[in-house]
Every structure is written in C-alpha cells, then in structure tokens.
Design a protein around this motif. Sequence first.
Motif, PDB file in Angstrom:
ATOM      1  N   ASP A   1       0.850  -1.180   0.000  1.00 24.60           N
ATOM      2  CA  ASP A   1       0.000   0.000   0.000  1.00 24.60           C
ATOM      3  C   ASP A   1       0.892   1.238   0.000  1.00 24.60           C
ATOM      4  O   ASP A   1       1.657   1.467   0.954  1.00 24.60           O
ATOM      5  N   LEU A   2       0.794   2.036  -1.078  1.00 27.18           N
ATOM      6  CA  LEU A   2       1.626   3.245  -1.165  1.00 27.18           C
ATOM      7  C   LEU A   2       1.282   4.251  -0.070  1.00 27.18           C
ATOM      8  O   LEU A   2       2.118   5.095   0.276  1.00 27.18           O
ATOM      9  N   ALA A   3       0.063   4.179   0.483  1.00 28.18           N
ATOM     10  CA  ALA A   3      -0.308   5.133   1.530  1.00 28.18           C
ATOM     11  C   ALA A   3       0.607   4.991   2.743  1.00 28.18           C
ATOM     12  O   ALA A   3       0.992   5.994   3.372  1.00 28.18           O
ATOM     13  N   LEU A   4       1.006   3.771   3.087  1.00 32.03           N
ATOM     14  CA  LEU A   4       1.900   3.561   4.234  1.00 32.03           C
ATOM     15  C   LEU A   4       3.278   4.143   3.949  1.00 32.03           C
ATOM     16  O   LEU A   4       3.905   4.758   4.825  1.00 32.03           O
ATOM     17  N   LEU A   5       3.785   3.943   2.720  1.00 34.57           N
ATOM     18  CA  LEU A   5       5.090   4.488   2.354  1.00 34.57           C
ATOM     19  C   LEU A   5       5.078   6.010   2.411  1.00 34.57           C
ATOM     20  O   LEU A   5       6.008   6.635   2.933  1.00 34.57           O
TER      21      LEU A   5
END
Length: 662
Positions: free
Chosen positions: A520-524
């Motif tokens: 999930d790019l949101a976590l990155l």
Amino acid sequence: MTLLLTPWPAILARWESQEPVVMDLQLARVLEERSREIIDTWVTRLQAKIPEYQSRPREELERTTGLHLRGVIEVLRKGTYSALEAFMREIAPLRIRLGFSLSNTQRAFMLGKQVLVEVIEREFAGNPPRMLKALRELEEPFQRTIYQYSDIYQEMQIREAERRSRELARMEEERRFLARLRAEKEKLDGIVSAIGAGIALFDRRMKVVWSNRAIAQAIDQELADGEELSCSDLYWHQGLDCPTCPTRRCFETGRVERSLRETTMPDGSTRIFQITCTPITDETGKVHQVLELVQDITDLRQLEAQLDEKREFLAAITNESADAIIGLDTEDRIVSWNKGAERIFGYEPSEVIGKPLSVLGPACPSSEEQFLRIRDEVRKKGFVRNVELTRLTKEGRTVHLELTWTRLRDRRGRVIGSSLIARDVTERKLMEQQMIQAERLAAVGRLAARVAHEIRNPLSSLSLNVELLGDEIEALGGDVSEEARNLLRAITAEVDRLTYLTEEYLHFSRLPPSKLEPGDLALLLEDLVQFTGTELRQRGVQVQYEVPERLPPVRFDEAQLRRVFLNLFRNAMDAMPEGGIIRLRAWSQNGKVLVSVRDTGPGVPESERERIFDPFHTTKDFGTGLGLSIARQIVREHGGEIRCVGGGERGAEFILEFPALP
C-alpha cells in the motif's frame, strides 16, 4: 392622467401632404439613454403577453425592438422616417413567414409604445406641459408604423395568396399530367414485365378469361377455348382471404395493387411470388378487367439475403476495425466514420459527418504542411501507403498515425471520393522513444561508470593526503595562518563534493533490479512525511497531506520508491528557499494509483518539463542532474510513468502513475 393626443385623421393628412415632422432632440436623447431599459421591458412584455413571441429567441426580439426604437429616435432627432420604413420592410416578411397575425404584430407595437409612454411620464413627471408635448410627438411615429405596416402586411398577403393560387394551379395540372403518365406507364410496365412471368386477365367475376403460357405451365393445365378458371385454381391465390386479395382490391380501388405471397408448391417446396395487378378501364373509366402479373422472386430473395449478409459482414469489418476507416467525398468531407476512428480521435459520428477532414486539427504547423503534401500526392498518384502523421484528438491529445489514403473510382473511372485508413501508432512511437532513451541512458551510464571508476581511486588518495596535510597543519600550531586552514577546508569540501558526484554516477550506472512486492503506497507516503518532518520544519515548509488511509495495492520496491519520493520532496524544498507548502495527494482512477507532489515554488517552464528527466540536465546551481532521470527509470521499471505539469504561480507538480493490482 388623460392626455389629448394628435387625432389620427390629422396624422394621416400630415403624411399625405408630406408636412415636416416636428423634431424633439431632448426626447430623442432621453429615449436613447434609456434604450437598454426600454428594449428589456418591451421584450419581456412581448414574451409574457403575446403567444407568438414566447417561442422566439430573446436575441431576435431585442434586435427587432431595437431597430424599431432607433427608427422612432431618428424621427425625433432628424424628422425622417427612413430608418422606421427600413425596419417595417424588414419585419413584415419575417412576421408573415412565421405566421404572426396582423393584430398581434400591431399589439406588439402598442406594447412598445406603452413602455415609451411610461418612460416619458417618469422623465417629465414634474413638467406636465413638457410631458404632453413629448407624448404627442411620440404618437405620430407609432401610428404611422401601425398604418404602414398594415398596408405592407395586406399587400404581401395579397401577393402571397396570388402566388399560392398560381402554385396550386400549376401543381394540380402537374398532378393530373403525372397521374395520366403514371397510369400509362403502369399499363406498359405490366405488359413488358410479363416476359418470363405469369400473366392472367381477370373479369369482375374473378374468372380468368385469358392467361399466358407461363400460367398454364405453373398449374400444369392448358386453358381450352371457352374454359374458365377461377382465382382459387391458381395456387398462389389459395388460402388468400378475399379482402386481402390484390386482384379484388384492384377492382375496388381502380389502382395498381401489389402483394407478396409465400406459397407451398404441390411438390412441398416453398416459393415467394410477387403479384402485380393492373386495372383495365372501359370508355367510362370503370374497371372491367384486371391484368395480374405473377413473378417468382424466390431466387432473387435468396440472393438479396446473401448480399445483405455480405454487406453486414463487410460493414462489421469496417465499423469494428481497431483502425480508423474514414470515407471522404470528392471535396474531402467526411461521409463515414467507424468505431476505430471514434476511439482514436474521440469524436462521435454526428460531430464530424459532413465536415472537412481538417476538423482533425494538426499537432503542429509542420504536421499540417505534411498533410497537404500527402493530400497532393494522393491526388496525383491515387494513393499513399504507410505514411506517418500527427493529429490532435478531440481532447487536444497528440496522436501518431500511420496513414493509407486511397482515391476511389466508380466503374466508369470517375473519382467518387477516397478512403483513409489511420492506425494509431502512438504507443509504438512511445516505445521507440523509450528504447532510444534507454539505449542513451545505458551509454551514458557506461560512460559515467568509467569516468567515476577512473577518478574514484585518485579522489580517495587525494582525500587521505588532505587529511594528513590537515594533521600536519594542526601540529604546527600557531605558526599556521587562518587563511591556510580555510583553504584546506575548501579543498576538503570540493573533494567531498567530487566523491558524492562519483557515487551518484556509479549508482546511476549500477541501479539494482527492482524487487516488486504487493503493498500500500499510503503507508510508504505516511512514513516518508514523518521521516522528513524535522528537515521540513527547519526549512519552513508545510505539508498538505491528502492521502487516504488505504489505496489499492501496487507492486513496488519500497527502497527504490522511497528514494524517488525523497528526491521529489528535496527538489520541492530547494525550489522554496524561503519556505512554502508541499501538497501531497494520492488517489485511484481507471485501474491506476496516482500520486501528486506539488510545491508553491516558481514552477518549471514548459520547455523544460521533458528535459529535466534527461541525465545530467539540471536547473539548479548545484547537483548532478541525475535525480529525476533515476526517478523516471525507477518508476518505469514499476510499469508506471512520471510527468511534470504546471509552472508560474501555481508551482511545479509531479504526477506519478502506477498500475493497481486487480
């Protein structure tokens, strides 16, 4: 208040004697200053009170009322009726053509007069004698308008009635002539078309009084002299209700009657017959016999069905083709537009049919010049094949095309138009450019690696010696000037900068393969903002974080994408030395996850937006010019794309696209 206005007979007498009209410049000026108010009120009342005017466009009514008002003002200002008469000559044919009644048109004039009266009453409320004078002077132009419009209207009505009478007489004469000609032609066609078809002559008893050999062969019976057949003896009449029998209808109507009949033959097969019945009249005009023509069209129908199937198949090939197939007439106007053209250019058929091919605008001036050369070559040679051209879609997107353009001729060799087949090769061109770019990057990478390798060892040695030299200087103590120490620090800084550049070049040339894993790019992105928080605060930069808690999963290498976003964040901070705002957004759209990094700096000029991704190209006073080049390389290895948009006051914005997992 009640006003005694100029009597109508006096006005009429003045017109007939051509007595000069008294001018009123002050009233003309008042009406001209209030013209916008007068026209708006006049039009509003027209549409509210007179049904015919409700369906007319407001722009039209504003124009016509404006012309009327200018005519009245000219009477008051110059004492001439030229503008008013010109208005009536224009408005009369228009209102008659639209079916406006005379009374409603005159009522429209009176509504306008009422609006002007209200303006005069307000303007001269404190001066009754002046108001009375103004109202009297307003009376004559409007009464003359109504009087002359009535004359024009009646004269045009008379001319129109005379024209219609002549037209009706001509049409009636033409109808009678055509009816006689059609009747004679139908009789002749009935006889001529009997060749190879069955012909039977029926009397009013529905008995066959004569038939040709084809009828006898069809029923396998010769008709002897004096022998009669009834309609039921003909199998295409069997099972046919009398009210629907074309022969009986022909007797009743006196017109040629036709019918299609699907009949089961004696051998069990099914045949389709076309029955044509032609009336034969006596000297009194009464139908006393009917000539029945019977044609077996079974084979013809089968051929038509086969042709229809082939037409549908060919139409499907053309319409469903992935390539754009465009039909043009001899003037290069579009006459057909398949689904491929719709997908490539974005236009619906209704938007382009009947329009010139130039509706597909050129991507640049050179593209238009190339198109004109291609068109001239088609006109000379008759075709061009596999020629590349760029055009603009409906959305303004540039599309690369491969054209085959062929002139079409009929059987006599006359040019009847042309067909244009356009294949969208935009993706192929992009891949070619990416391959060229990749080859260029590989060559640059090899060169960078070689250069970095050649200077890396000397730099290490130089760095070590500078450190030893520093130790020696410090050992000398106070005998060494501060200037020497400053020079040594400058040398050390430059050596460190060269070492950093060397490491950057080596990293560029030896970028490790991506290890893509779902995530999930949101976590990155959340972790990135936290990691850079201290540096952002120190440099006076705020972050507008607009990322949802969860995004569709994407396959990515966390370390490499972290480097990409960190590079974009630091570029944004460098672009805002006095502080500013970084807006970080993420969203999903059409099977993709998109991330936007936007700053409030000066932006990137449009001419630089592609060049900034080239290796060693930089707009800064420092740096290697490799950051964005490496970022694009990493993003493309993830199956995505990165682009720069924006400039000027809105800052620079970088948008990254990644394919989402299903």
